[in-house]
Design a protein around this motif. Structure first.
Motif, short mmCIF file in Angstrom:
data_model
loop_
_atom_site.label_atom_id
_atom_site.label_comp_id
_atom_site.label_asym_id
_atom_site.label_seq_id
_atom_site.Cartn_x
_atom_site.Cartn_y
_atom_site.Cartn_z
N ARG A 127 0.83 -1.20 0.00
CA ARG A 127 0.00 0.00 0.00
C ARG A 127 0.88 1.26 0.00
O ARG A 127 0.60 2.24 -0.69
CB ARG A 127 -0.93 0.00 1.21
N ALA A 128 1.95 1.24 0.79
CA ALA A 128 2.84 2.40 0.84
C ALA A 128 3.47 2.67 -0.53
O ALA A 128 3.59 3.82 -0.96
CB ALA A 128 3.93 2.17 1.89
N LEU A 129 3.87 1.62 -1.21
CA LEU A 129 4.46 1.78 -2.53
C LEU A 129 3.44 2.31 -3.54
O LEU A 129 3.70 3.26 -4.28
CB LEU A 129 5.01 0.44 -3.03
N ILE A 130 2.28 1.67 -3.56
CA ILE A 130 1.24 2.05 -4.54
C ILE A 130 0.77 3.48 -4.29
O ILE A 130 0.54 4.25 -5.23
CB ILE A 130 0.06 1.06 -4.47
N SER A 131 0.65 3.86 -3.03
CA SER A 131 0.16 5.20 -2.68
C SER A 131 1.16 6.30 -3.03
O SER A 131 0.82 7.48 -3.05
CB SER A 131 -0.15 5.28 -1.18
N SER A 132 2.41 5.92 -3.30
CA SER A 132 3.45 6.92 -3.59
C SER A 132 3.31 7.52 -4.97
O SER A 132 3.97 8.52 -5.29
CB SER A 132 4.84 6.29 -3.43
N VAL A 133 2.47 6.94 -5.82
CA VAL A 133 2.27 7.47 -7.17
C VAL A 133 1.50 8.78 -7.09
O VAL A 133 0.41 8.84 -6.52
CB VAL A 133 1.50 6.45 -8.05
N GLU A 134 2.07 9.81 -7.67
CA GLU A 134 1.45 11.14 -7.58
C GLU A 134 0.07 11.16 -8.24
O GLU A 134 -0.11 10.69 -9.35
CB GLU A 134 2.36 12.17 -8.26
N GLY A 135 -0.91 11.68 -7.51
CA GLY A 135 -2.25 11.86 -8.06
C GLY A 135 -3.12 10.62 -8.07
O GLY A 135 -4.26 10.66 -8.53
N ILE A 136 -2.63 9.51 -7.53
CA ILE A 136 -3.43 8.28 -7.55
C ILE A 136 -4.62 8.41 -6.60
O ILE A 136 -4.51 8.97 -5.51
CB ILE A 136 -2.55 7.06 -7.18
N THR A 137 -5.76 7.90 -7.01
CA THR A 137 -6.96 7.99 -6.19
C THR A 137 -7.01 6.84 -5.18
O THR A 137 -6.36 5.80 -5.37
CB THR A 137 -8.22 7.92 -7.07
N ALA A 138 -7.80 7.03 -4.14
CA ALA A 138 -7.95 5.99 -3.11
C ALA A 138 -8.52 4.72 -3.73
O ALA A 138 -8.12 3.60 -3.36
CB ALA A 138 -8.85 6.49 -1.99
N ASP A 139 -9.46 4.88 -4.65
CA ASP A 139 -10.07 3.72 -5.33
C ASP A 139 -9.03 2.91 -6.09
O ASP A 139 -9.01 1.67 -6.03
CB ASP A 139 -11.12 4.22 -6.34
N LEU A 140 -8.16 3.61 -6.80
CA LEU A 140 -7.15 2.94 -7.60
C LEU A 140 -6.11 2.26 -6.72
O LEU A 140 -5.63 1.16 -7.04
CB LEU A 140 -6.47 3.94 -8.55
N VAL A 141 -5.79 2.88 -5.60
CA VAL A 141 -4.87 2.25 -4.65
C VAL A 141 -5.44 0.91 -4.20
O VAL A 141 -4.73 -0.12 -4.18
CB VAL A 141 -4.64 3.16 -3.42
N GLU A 142 -6.73 0.88 -3.86
CA GLU A 142 -7.34 -0.35 -3.37
C GLU A 142 -7.37 -1.43 -4.45
O GLU A 142 -7.14 -2.61 -4.16
CB GLU A 142 -8.75 -0.06 -2.85
N ARG A 143 -7.66 -1.06 -5.68
CA ARG A 143 -7.71 -2.04 -6.77
C ARG A 143 -6.32 -2.60 -7.07
O ARG A 143 -6.16 -3.80 -7.28
CB ARG A 143 -8.32 -1.43 -8.02
N ARG A 144 -5.32 -1.73 -7.11
CA ARG A 144 -3.95 -2.22 -7.37
C ARG A 144 -3.44 -3.07 -6.23
O ARG A 144 -2.72 -4.05 -6.44
CB ARG A 144 -3.01 -1.03 -7.64
N LEU A 145 -3.83 -2.71 -5.01
CA LEU A 145 -3.46 -3.53 -3.86
C LEU A 145 -4.13 -4.90 -3.95
O LEU A 145 -3.49 -5.93 -3.71
CB LEU A 145 -3.86 -2.83 -2.57
N ALA A 146 -5.40 -4.93 -4.31
CA ALA A 146 -6.12 -6.20 -4.46
C ALA A 146 -5.46 -7.08 -5.52
O ALA A 146 -5.33 -8.30 -5.34
CB ALA A 146 -7.58 -5.93 -4.83
N LEU A 147 -5.03 -6.46 -6.61
CA LEU A 147 -4.34 -7.21 -7.66
C LEU A 147 -3.04 -7.80 -7.15
O LEU A 147 -2.77 -8.99 -7.36
CB LEU A 147 -4.06 -6.28 -8.85
N ARG A 148 -2.25 -6.99 -6.45
CA ARG A 148 -0.96 -7.48 -5.96
C ARG A 148 -1.14 -8.63 -4.98
O ARG A 148 -0.42 -9.63 -5.04
CB ARG A 148 -0.17 -6.34 -5.32
#
Length: 284
Positions: A129-150
């Motif tokens: 989550r810390a890594l994924i959230s570091s992307v500038e401008g990423i939305t909370a929704d997208l963080v959760e989806r990318r985390l679910a994928l990982r």
């Protein structure tokens, strides 16, 4: 043998090429006998286009395939049409990622050299989550989806017959505190827990190790078993916006040699785990 659509499609494509070459036919000769263009044969043999059962029937006739071989290839065609779990995430990952996920899901052996972060298959939810959230401008929704994928990708390590996972980490991976000390300590403990499994090996290249050919380069190698398997090793180099697939046997072999050099420079698995444990303790 195939376990998913990506592996089936790749195995079918390589099988078609291998059978044609074994029959001593050029692309042009094969195309002439099938009354199609050489480009169509090339696309089928590289997996850029699907193979229809009708095409396979003609190929079997031209190459003189027996009933057993023909049926095995028809089964690969059926498997290659399948829709896999990662398709639901296609809109949030770089182009070509489906191939990465399919090879990862289907390879009996996965080796990875990482220079800066813990490989995705071994990340904790908090670290990821810390890594994924570091992307500038990423939305909370997208963080959760990318985390679910990982996290979904990691399920393969808990199968009854999981792949062999061989990880080589630069010591910098342990020293880079992702998500804060508590998250990083938990990540180190997770590495220790995963490495306790017989199918997982983790090695660390210490800062004072000799220079090796894989220095500064992160990559994954997917390997397939069996002398009869036409599947050759495939290398993936992950980048910010896309992944590079390397399937030329000679070029992939260079990565295998480089990884062997990194293994030689690394501590033994036992000493590597001691270093990881010490790092976890130091972060408390």
């Amino acid at each position: 043998m195939a376990t998913n659509a990506v592996v089936a499609r790749r195995r079918l494509a390589l099988s078609l090429r291998e059978r044609r070459l074994r029959a001593g036919l050029t692309l042009e000769e094969m195309a002439r006998r099938m009354e199609c263009s050489p480009a169509k044969i090339s696309r089928m043999e590289t997996g850029r286009t699907g193979v229809r059962v009708a095409d396979l029937r003609m190929i079997a006739d031209v190459l003189g395939l027996g009933p057993a071989d023909h049926e095995a290839m028809i089964e690969l065609v059926r498997q290659a049409r399948g829709r896999e779990w990662w398709h639901e995430f296609a809109d949030i990952v770089p182009e070509g990622s489906a191939t990465l996920f399919g090879l990862e899901d289907g390879a009996p052996a996965i080796s990875q050299h990482s220079t800066s972060i813990v490989p995705g298959l071994l990340q904790t939810p908090e670290y990821a989550r810390a890594l994924i959230s570091s992307v500038e401008g990423i939305t909370a929704d997208l963080v959760e989806r990318r985390l679910a994928l990982r996290l979904r990708r990691q399920h393969l390590l808990d199968r009854p017959q999981p792949p062999r996972l061989d990880i080589v980490l630069d010591e910098a991976v342990l020293c880079r505190v992702i998500g804060g000390a508590e998250v990083m300590a938990g990540q180190c403990r997770h590495l220790l827990a995963r490495a306790a499994a017989p199918h997982v090996v983790v090695r660390v290249v210490p800062f004072d190790a000799a220079t090796h050919a894989a220095e500064g380069v992160g990559f994954i190698i997917f390997e397939f078993d069996g002398e009869e398997d036409v599947m050759t090793p495939v290398v993936f180099a992950e980048q910010l916006s896309r992944s590079t697939l390397i399937d030329d046997p000679d070029e992939a072999g260079g990565y295998q040699t480089a990884l062997a050099g990194a293994r030689s420079a690394a501590l033994t698995p036992e000493r590597s785990l001691e270093l990881i444990a010490a790092r976890a303790a130091g972060l408390r």
